[in-house]
Design an enzyme around this catalytic site. Structure first.
Site, PDB file in Angstrom:
ATOM      1  N   GLU A  73       0.817  -1.214   0.000  1.00 36.92           N
ATOM      2  CA  GLU A  73       0.000   0.000   0.000  1.00 36.92           C
ATOM      3  C   GLU A  73       0.853   1.268   0.000  1.00 36.92           C
ATOM      4  O   GLU A  73       0.331   2.368   0.218  1.00 36.92           O
ATOM      5  CB  GLU A  73      -0.948  -0.032   1.196  1.00 36.92           C
ATOM      6  CG  GLU A  73      -1.917  -1.217   1.090  1.00 36.92           C
ATOM      7  CD  GLU A  73      -2.894  -1.321   2.230  1.00 36.92           C
ATOM      8  OE1 GLU A  73      -4.099  -1.446   1.971  1.00 36.92           O
ATOM      9  OE2 GLU A  73      -2.452  -1.302   3.402  1.00 36.92           O
ATOM     10  N   TYR A 119     -11.394  17.941  19.410  1.00 36.82           N
ATOM     11  CA  TYR A 119     -10.144  17.340  18.939  1.00 36.82           C
ATOM     12  C   TYR A 119     -10.278  16.740  17.557  1.00 36.82           C
ATOM     13  O   TYR A 119      -9.334  16.776  16.769  1.00 36.82           O
ATOM     14  CB  TYR A 119      -9.621  16.318  19.956  1.00 36.82           C
ATOM     15  CG  TYR A 119      -8.994  17.039  21.114  1.00 36.82           C
ATOM     16  CD1 TYR A 119      -7.732  17.602  20.978  1.00 36.82           C
ATOM     17  CD2 TYR A 119      -9.685  17.222  22.295  1.00 36.82           C
ATOM     18  CE1 TYR A 119      -7.162  18.328  22.005  1.00 36.82           C
ATOM     19  CE2 TYR A 119      -9.138  17.943  23.336  1.00 36.82           C
ATOM     20  CZ  TYR A 119      -7.878  18.489  23.187  1.00 36.82           C
ATOM     21  OH  TYR A 119      -7.319  19.221  24.201  1.00 36.82           O
TER      22      TYR A 119
HETATM   23 ZN    ZN Z   1      -5.110  -1.283   3.804  1.00 40.17          ZN
END
Ligand code: ZN
Length: 209
Positions: A73, A119
């Site tokens: 990835e 946040y």
């Molecule tokens: Zn992934």
């Protein structure tokens, strides 16, 4: 920051994410921009057991330069950096609640989560959901790059979140905020909910770094 500082920080934060249950098995990957490209976590490795020698060095165009074989990835991280020159680190998880969120029907893909907490607004801002892509489909890189031009936080449909930020610590904080806010979002299902108001969101957005 030296190359070794970046390696140490990547290994430390990868382990921290793993120890706290934000990654399981060999899922999840982290990267940091360094001179000549980026350091990225390797393929088929647990984020809980990395050493600084296990990291892969990849060029800006995706060439494997040295070290272990990079995560499959890695192209996703490069897509974030191409869209966001101000960002120097990225974190991608398959964390439970954000992944569950990525599978829901009837979401606003351009702004998936309401501004529930300060946040979330300060660290993340707007979470954008991308369409589903099969693992390894490079079309995901193009879609991510286009969407990342307007936000640091993407949710890959039926998959999980990726967030980039100026520093690795900020990217980790932001992706954890996505996970926690997704959890709160599920807890609130079926309850009348009061998100922050536009003026409150605008003031918080101005403080985002
Ligand atoms: Zn992934």
């Amino acid at each position: 920051m030296t190359d070794m500082d970046s390696r140490n920080e990547l290994v430390r934060l990868a382990r921290s994410l793993h120890q706290r249950g934000l990654t399981r098995g060999t899922s999840g990957n982290l990267s940091a921009r360094v001179g000549g490209g980026m350091l990225v976590t390797p393929t088929n490795a647990s984020l809980g057991e990395l050493t600084t020698d296990d990291l892969a060095m990849v060029s800006d165009t995706g060439e494997h330069l040295s070290g272990a074989r990079p995560s499959k990835e890695a192209f996703l991280h490069l897509a974030m950096y191409r869209a966001r020159p101000q960002d120097h680190a990225a974190v991608h998880l398959h964390s439970t609640y954000a992944t569950a969120l990525s599978c829901l029907d009837d979401l606003d893909d351009d702004d998936v989560l309401p501004p529930l907490t300060a946040y979330f607004v300060m660290r993340v801002g707007r979470l954008v959901r991308l369409p589903y892509f099969a693992p390894g489909d490079q079309g995901l890189g193009e879609a991510a790059q286009k969407a990342a031009e307007s936000t640091r936080a993407l949710l890959l449909a039926n998959h999980g979140p990726i967030v980039s930020a100026p520093s690795l610590a900020q990217a980790v904080d932001a992706v954890e905020e996505v996970e926690e806010t997704a959890r709160v979002f599920f807890l609130l299902q079926g309850h009348a909910t009061r998100p922050l108001q536009p003026a409150q969101v605008a003031r918080l957005s101005a403080t985002r770094t």
